[in-house]
Structures are given as structure tokens and as C-alpha cells.
Design a protein around this motif. Structure first.
Motif, short mmCIF file in Angstrom:
data_model
loop_
_atom_site.label_atom_id
_atom_site.label_comp_id
_atom_site.label_asym_id
_atom_site.label_seq_id
_atom_site.Cartn_x
_atom_site.Cartn_y
_atom_site.Cartn_z
N PHE A 136 55.02 40.70 31.60
CA PHE A 136 54.26 41.16 30.52
C PHE A 136 53.63 42.56 30.73
N PRO A 137 53.76 43.37 29.79
CA PRO A 137 53.56 44.78 29.97
C PRO A 137 52.06 44.99 29.85
N GLU A 138 51.11 44.04 29.72
CA GLU A 138 49.83 44.31 30.11
C GLU A 138 49.28 43.27 31.25
N LEU A 139 48.40 43.68 32.02
CA LEU A 139 48.11 42.93 33.08
C LEU A 139 46.58 43.42 33.41
N ALA A 140 45.72 42.58 33.98
CA ALA A 140 44.58 42.69 34.58
C ALA A 140 44.36 41.70 35.45
N VAL A 153 45.88 38.12 34.53
CA VAL A 153 45.66 37.90 32.96
C VAL A 153 46.89 38.72 32.61
N GLY A 154 47.86 38.20 31.60
CA GLY A 154 48.85 38.98 30.94
C GLY A 154 49.16 38.78 29.68
N GLU A 211 35.83 44.87 27.71
CA GLU A 211 34.63 43.78 27.65
C GLU A 211 35.00 42.84 28.79
N LEU A 212 36.11 42.52 29.25
CA LEU A 212 36.32 41.58 30.25
C LEU A 212 35.70 42.05 31.55
N THR A 213 35.92 43.57 31.69
CA THR A 213 35.04 43.95 32.95
C THR A 213 33.73 44.00 33.00
N ARG A 214 33.18 44.15 31.83
CA ARG A 214 31.49 43.80 31.62
C ARG A 214 31.20 42.59 31.88
N ARG A 215 31.74 41.74 31.13
CA ARG A 215 31.29 40.31 31.30
C ARG A 215 31.26 39.76 32.81
N ILE A 216 32.44 39.94 33.46
CA ILE A 216 32.72 39.64 35.20
C ILE A 216 31.84 40.42 35.67
N HIS A 228 27.64 35.93 40.45
CA HIS A 228 28.75 36.34 41.38
C HIS A 228 29.59 37.38 40.85
N PRO A 229 28.94 38.72 40.69
CA PRO A 229 29.83 39.52 39.99
C PRO A 229 31.23 39.72 40.75
N GLY A 230 32.17 40.08 39.74
CA GLY A 230 33.51 40.38 40.07
C GLY A 230 34.11 41.64 39.55
N ARG A 231 35.17 42.08 40.10
CA ARG A 231 35.77 43.30 39.62
C ARG A 231 37.13 43.05 38.83
N VAL A 232 37.42 43.99 38.09
CA VAL A 232 38.64 44.06 37.37
C VAL A 232 39.44 45.34 37.62
N GLN A 233 40.66 44.84 37.79
CA GLN A 233 41.73 46.01 38.22
C GLN A 233 42.95 45.88 37.02
N HIS A 234 43.13 47.22 36.57
CA HIS A 234 44.13 47.36 35.38
C HIS A 234 44.83 48.73 35.49
#
Length: 287
Positions: free
Chosen positions: A207-211, A230-231, A240-245, A250-256
Motif C-alpha cells: 500500500f503506497p499510503e499508510l498511517a 491503515v493502508g 481528520e483521523l488524527t483529530r478524531r483519535i 484515551h487519546p492516541g497518536r497518528v504517524q504518517h
């Protein structure tokens, strides 16, 4: 012998029953009359609220719920493949938030499926088909470009089976997805996060796009926990995924992008010939 969930006094009783994968327990939520938690051999697997299936409680399920919400405009029906059934929590969520969706669940543990169907029945109006069998074998039976979303949440003895961690497995996921479809996997790892990094490297070859979404302490290698990968072949709604999480209880973090590539640290992709199951969680993980 199973203990019944028939109500006694003020509420339902726990249900304890041997299934193919070990000892299953359905524990009633004392704060919500329709709430139940599924445990397998003492490890929490999922939580479901029969009265409000759109309510997700477990952190990783909330993160997967955000992926579902962002997979298409609100309310649009989806074709969804669930690899791993549990208590059918996410299938119920899709049915509640995206009526007329077509869903297939592939679950190896036939006794667990029977238990959940009996004690936590699905809405008969929901278009959810449950297939017994191995997740990869079930995946292979689906036609090309059928799914808008494939969710992998497969654990055996609290570990992801080796044959569901390889590039060959993800190649078949990509085949089943529509060109703009989304893949989401619930992964579990702890320090030094070698399994998680290997899974990101493997997905990057497909998958060329990952988070990646997880608790910051898990990403820092401070404790064992879940991460949602996520791919897709098309750009992901990362902002938007970052904002929601970040706004979860229990806040999470998104890496991309570059940050995720740096986190992966040059890990090698996993092939069938070298695949191993995910690491077993420490005993302290469920205390």
C-alpha cells in the motif's frame, strides 16, 4: 458446561463456555444493561453494547471505528470484510452507522460463533454473513475488487497467526479491495516493537499510503499494547483521523509519511517463508 446468561435478580449473569480457542467468558457490563465484554482465556477481546451498537468502548475498536467513519461519506453503505469475528462488535457498528452495508465475517472458532450468536444475537435485518474457517482461506474465496474495507483483527491465544502477517497475505487483501479501498489491521506488540515495525514495512510494499494509530506510550516502546495500521492505494484522511483519535477518551497518536518511515527504522518486509506469529503479551498486560 456453560453458565447461562439468564437474568437472576438485578441483571444478567456471566457466561463461561469452552470454545475451540480456549475458555470464553461473556461478562455483563454493570453500568449498561446491553453491554458485554468478551474474554478468551482471560484476555479481553471485545466489548459490545446491544442497545447501542454504535458505541465503541475499547481503544483499538474506537480507532477502527474512526477508520470506518472516514472510509466513505457518512451513511453510505459499504462492502466490508472482517477477518476475525470476536463478538461481531465492528460489524454491528457498521450496520448501525451505515445501513444496507453488505458484510462478511470470517471466524475460525466455530464454537465461539455459536456462543456469540446465541447470547448476543445479531440484528436479523443486518446484512451480515458469518463464515467459518481460516481467515486467509476465507479471503481467498472473495472476488477481486469486492470490498470497500477489509478489517483484520485475528488473534489466536492473544497472538496474530504467522500466515496473516506476510506480504503474500496482504497481496490478497489488495486483490479483494476496490481500487480506492482501505485496509485496517489491529496489531499488538511491546518493546522493542520489532513485530510492529516489520508489519509496517510489509504493508509499505503493498500500500503506497499508510498511517499508524496507537497510544503514545506504545509507540515509544514503554508498554505492550495495540496499534491500528491503515493502508490504501489512495491518500488517507490523515488530518481528520488524527483529530478524531486525539479527541478520544484515551487519546492516541497518528504517524504518517516521513515520521512513520523513521519509526519503521529499516525493518524488513515479512514473507510467508519467514513469518512468525505476533509476540505473546506479558501477563501484566491484562491486569
Amino acid at each position: 458446561m456453560a453458565k447461562s446468561s439468564r437474568r437472576r435478580g438485578s441483571g444478567p449473569e456471566p457466561v463461561v463456555e469452552a470454545v475451540d480457542g480456549g475458555l470464553a467468558e461473556l461478562i455483563p457490563d454493570r453500568d449498561r444493561s446491553g453491554g458485554w465484554t468478551l474474554l478468551l482465556d482471560g484476555a479481553p477481546q471485545s466489548h459490545v453494547d446491544l442497545d447501542a451498537p454504535e458505541r465503541l468502548t475499547f481503544e483499538y475498536q474506537r480507532r477502527l471505528g474512526h477508520v470506518i467513519d472516514l472510509a466513505a461519506p457518512a451513511g453510505r453503505p459499504l462492502n466490508v470484510l472482517h477477518l476475525g469475528g470476536g463478538a461481531f462488535t465492528l460489524a454491528r457498528y457498521v450496520a448501525a452507522t451505515r445501513p444496507r452495508s453488505s458484510q462478511q465475517i470470517v471466524e475460525l472458532d466455530a464454537a465461539l460463533v455459536q456462543l456469540v450468536r446465541r447470547e448476543l444475537p445479531l440484528d436479523p435485518g443486518a446484512r451480515i454473513r458469518v463464515r467459518g474457517g481460516d481467515a486467509r482461506a476465507g479471503l481467498a474465496k472473495l472476488p477481486d475488487a469486492w470490498a470497500d474495507l477489509v478489517i483484520a483483527d485475528v488473534f489466536s491465544g492473544a497472538r496474530t497467526p504467522a500466515h496473516l502477517t506476510s506480504a503474500e497475505f496482504l497481496d490478497d487483501v489488495r486483490r479483494v479491495l476496490k481500487p480506492d479501498g482501505t485496509y485496517a489491521a489491529n496489531l499488538a506488540d511491546g518493546p522493542p516493537l520489532a513485530h510492529l515495525r516489520g508489519q509496517i514495512a510489509t504493508a509499505a510494499g503493498v500500500f503506497p499510503e499508510l498511517a499508524l494509530a496507537a497510544d503514545p506510550t506504545v509507540l515509544r516502546g514503554k508498554r505492550f499494547g495495540n496499534a491500528v495500521l491503515v493502508g490504501s492505494a489512495v491518500p488517507l484522511p490523515v488530518a481528520e483521523l488524527t483529530r478524531r483519535i486525539a479527541g478520544d477518551p484515551h487519546p492516541g497518536r497518528v504517524q504518517h509519511g516521513r515520521e512513520l518511515a523513521d519509526f519503521t527504522g529499516g525493518a524488513a518486509a515479512v514473507r510467508d517463508a519467514s513469518a512468525k506469529p505476533s509476540p505473546a503479551p506479558p501477563a501484566s498486560a491484562f491486569r
